[in-house]
Motif scaffolding. Structure first.
Motif, PDB file in Angstrom:
ATOM      1  N   ARG A 189      27.645  29.253  12.644  1.00 15.70           N
ATOM      2  CA  ARG A 189      27.216  30.042  13.697  1.00 15.70           C
ATOM      3  C   ARG A 189      26.041  30.668  13.134  1.00 15.70           C
ATOM      4  NH1 ARG A 189      31.104  32.209  17.074  1.00 15.70           N
ATOM      5  NH2 ARG A 189      30.204  34.369  16.930  1.00 15.70           N
ATOM      6  N   GLN A 190      25.769  31.025  11.778  1.00 21.98           N
ATOM      7  CA  GLN A 190      24.694  31.819  11.294  1.00 21.98           C
ATOM      8  C   GLN A 190      23.713  31.039  11.290  1.00 21.98           C
ATOM      9  OE1 GLN A 190      24.154  34.858  11.133  1.00 21.98           O
ATOM     10  NE2 GLN A 190      25.914  36.050  10.605  1.00 21.98           N
ATOM     11  N   ARG A 191      23.709  29.757  10.650  1.00 22.35           N
ATOM     12  CA  ARG A 191      22.717  28.608  10.681  1.00 22.35           C
ATOM     13  C   ARG A 191      22.178  28.396  12.024  1.00 22.35           C
ATOM     14  NH1 ARG A 191      25.030  24.362   6.979  1.00 22.35           N
ATOM     15  NH2 ARG A 191      26.878  25.513   7.032  1.00 22.35           N
ATOM     16  N   LEU A 192      23.015  27.967  12.960  1.00 21.22           N
ATOM     17  CA  LEU A 192      22.468  27.624  14.260  1.00 21.22           C
ATOM     18  C   LEU A 192      21.782  28.662  14.799  1.00 21.22           C
ATOM     19  CD1 LEU A 192      23.025  25.340  16.423  1.00 21.22           C
ATOM     20  CD2 LEU A 192      24.992  26.563  17.231  1.00 21.22           C
ATOM     21  N   MET A 193      22.280  30.184  14.739  1.00 19.87           N
ATOM     22  CA  MET A 193      21.667  31.058  15.190  1.00 19.87           C
ATOM     23  C   MET A 193      20.354  31.178  14.643  1.00 19.87           C
ATOM     24  SD  MET A 193      23.008  32.204  17.929  1.00 19.87           S
ATOM     25  CE  MET A 193      23.522  30.119  17.947  1.00 19.87           C
ATOM     26  N   LEU A 194      19.966  30.898  13.347  1.00 19.01           N
ATOM     27  CA  LEU A 194      18.767  31.140  12.378  1.00 19.01           C
ATOM     28  C   LEU A 194      17.906  29.864  13.172  1.00 19.01           C
ATOM     29  CD1 LEU A 194      16.840  31.850  10.398  1.00 19.01           C
ATOM     30  CD2 LEU A 194      18.264  30.295   8.746  1.00 19.01           C
ATOM     31  N   ALA A 195      18.422  28.751  13.417  1.00 19.57           N
ATOM     32  CA  ALA A 195      17.727  27.606  14.193  1.00 19.57           C
ATOM     33  C   ALA A 195      17.141  28.335  15.465  1.00 19.57           C
ATOM     34  CB  ALA A 195      18.793  26.391  14.278  1.00 19.57           C
ATOM     35  N   ARG A 196      18.020  28.818  16.100  1.00 23.50           N
ATOM     36  CA  ARG A 196      17.578  29.408  17.266  1.00 23.50           C
ATOM     37  C   ARG A 196      16.337  30.117  17.375  1.00 23.50           C
ATOM     38  NH1 ARG A 196      21.698  32.226  21.401  1.00 23.50           N
ATOM     39  NH2 ARG A 196      21.743  33.699  19.918  1.00 23.50           N
TER      40      ARG A 196
END
Length: 566
Positions: A485-492
């Motif tokens: 989740r954190q890495r996906l939100m970092l990608a966003r």
């Protein structure tokens, strides 16, 4: 009541309200004419003369025989049915238009309010207003329209009654006014019960929201029974309130029906024994009162229902007024500030309402563009407030946010947010596809840009899924680990191509492997953007070019600073 309705039915809805009023008057006129037609109908049967109305019709040269009178009666009934259908449709359109406009205004006001005000509002209270209270406001509009329709129809029947039997009609009218006056206490109690219902709805929304957010904790503590009892305590209060209100309505109807029948009996006796009216005059009066009595009941019930809904209307406007008073400055027409040299705070102080001490107290520092900065401090030291000021979410009470030597005014601070991206401690993942989650940051991003952001965030695992970025995630869909989740939100965040990236304790709940992955991703961003990391220890702190330490809102250390602004 009139002031509240005038606010609900604003200029945009005046045309619809005027058309509804026209239809109400037309309906009342057709009913009034239908009752008046009973006199020539009965007179045509030869029962007796038509009294005052019959004399007037004769003087005007209007003489209806049985056939034409019956035909006119049928046409009036059909016309009234058509008018009532149009009235009901117009009423529904007006009700839906008003509540949709009210809900849209409330939602827009919340979205455009400044973050400091929003952060101090209870989310459950806002949700209760947007869902329950505004729906109850719509019911209040419906009841106001129903009461007005009943009042106009009663006025039409009154006109017919005055033409047939003036004294009986005046006596009945005074009796109706007396009944409405006698119900004043019941309407006050309805308003009190409406306030109690509003409190019950707020309790329900708060309890259910908190419990749903904490279901894992509830189950781990074997607290299912307590959670069930807590949730249904609010529903029990709501049930008691609704039963009490319905009991008041029922008692009122019993009293109204019995009292109305007694008034009608007395008036008929007076009409026959004292005023000498014959059957042709009495029967239309009885029909008139038989129709008027339920209308008086409908008027009282609608008035009582509106009083019950009034607290919901007041609550909706209280939220709107609060949010609109906190409206942010409009975006300027000039391009947003762009960070090229340094971002700084100069003697910034932020105070929250009802707090004993400022969240930030004359904070001053400078950050070189392209550097990685760690912000540390104990819980409550002011780290998140500092991040919100840097990101333009909060306007300082005193002091300045400075980009490349230029202090930003409130409008420029709002524009600056287009250059900022956040990754929160508890990332907000929408129940939608990965693509939809990412495109919130950059709606026009193409696939190449999306893949680049995923790689930069060490989030390539998404591309290996069978559905790729069109895989649905979130509530009830494919689940993600905390690190994913954190890495996906970092990608966003990276898809936004920000000048300033803020990580608010984004790795505090992650294991060392996922923290290392994010640290590696941030290392690759060094020099490409300015990164502010709220952290305490670990791999991220080791990356920092500069460390800013806070204690109770004050900066106590600024190691490696590119230069203070003091």
């Amino acid at each position: 009541m009139l002031q509240s309705l005038n606010r609900l039915i604003g200029p945009a809805h005046r045309t619809g309200a005027a058309w509804l009023l026209v239809l109400m008057v037309a309906s009342a006129l057709t009913e009034s004419l239908g009752v008046m037609l009973l006199v020539p109908l009965l007179a045509s049967l030869g029962a007796a003369d038509g009294g005052l109305l019959g004399s007037r019709l004769a003087a005007w040269g209007v003489g209806l025989t049985l056939g034409p009178a019956l035909a006119a009666f049928v046409l009036l009934v059909l016309l009234r049915a058509v008018i009532n259908q149009a009235r009901n449709a117009a009423g529904l359109r007006l009700e839906l238009a008003v509540i949709n406009a009210l809900r849209q205004r409330a939602w827009r006001a919340l979205l455009n309010a400044d973050w400091r005000s929003l952060a101090q509002m209870r989310r459950s209270d806002s949700a209760s207003v947007l869902i329950s209270h505004i729906d109850r406001s719509g019911f209040g509009i419906n009841q106001a329209a129903a009461g007005l329709a009943a009042l106009i129809t009663l006025a039409g029947l009154g006109i017919a009654g005055l033409a047939i039997a003036p004294f009986v009609t005046i006596g009945g009218g005074l009796g109706g006014l007396l009944v409405l006056w006698a119900y004043a206490g019941t309407r006050r109690r309805a308003a009190q019960l409406g306030e109690a219902m509003g409190r019950a709805y707020r309790t329900i929304h708060a309890g259910l929201g908190e419990t749903l957010d904490a279901l894992r904790t509830v189950k781990s503590l074997q607290g299912e029974a307590r959670a069930e009892a807590g949730a249904f305590a609010g529903f029990a209060d709501l049930t008691r309130t609704r039963i009490a209100y319905q009991r008041d309505l029922g008692r009122g109807q019993i009293a109204l029906q019995g009292g109305g029948a007694a008034v009608l009996a007395v008036l008929v006796w007076l009409a026959v024994a004292r005023w000498g009216l014959n059957g042709v005059q009495i029967l239309p009066v009885v029909a008139l009162f038989a129709r008027a009595l339920p209308l008086v009941g409908s008027l009282q019930e609608a008035w009582q229902n509106y009083a019950h809904s009034r607290p919901a209307i007041d609550a909706a406007y209280a939220l709107i007024d609060l949010a609109e008073a906190a409206r942010e400055a409009e975006l300027p027409k000039t391009p947003p500030p762009y960070l090229r040299q340094a971002i700084a705070l100069d003697a910034v102080t932020v105070r929250y309402a009802q707090a004993d001490a400022p969240a930030l107290d004359t904070a001053s520092f400078s950050i070189t563009a392209g550097s990685l900065v760690a912000v540390t401090g104990a819980s409550g030291a002011g780290k998140s407030t500092l991040a919100d000021v840097l990101g333009g979410l909060i306007n300082p009470d005193t002091g300045d946010l400075i980009i490349d030597g230029i202090p930003l005014d409130p409008a420029q601070r709002r524009a600056w947010r287009s250059q900022v991206a956040y990754v929160q401690q508890d990332p907000a993942v929408l129940s939608d596809t990965v693509r939809a989650n990412l495109l919130w940051a950059a709606p026009d991003a193409d696939m190449a840009r999306i893949e680049a952001a995923l790689r930069d965030a060490a989030c390539q695992f998404v591309l290996d899924w069978p559905g790729g970025i069109d895989t649905r995630i979130g509530d009830g869909e494919r689940t993600l680990s905390g690190g994913e989740r954190q890495r996906l939100m970092l990608a966003r965040a990276l898809l936004r191509r920000p000048g300033l990236l803020i990580l608010d304790e984004a790795t505090s709940a992650l294991d060392s492997h996922n923290e290392a992955l994010i640290a590696k991703a941030l290392t690759g961003l060094k020099g490409r953007m300015t990164v502010v990391m709220i952290c305490h220890r670990g791999a991220l702190l080791a990356l920092a070019d500069q460390t800013i330490s806070l204690d109770r809102g004050r900066i106590v250390d600024d190691s490696g600073s590119a230069g203070r602004t003091e």
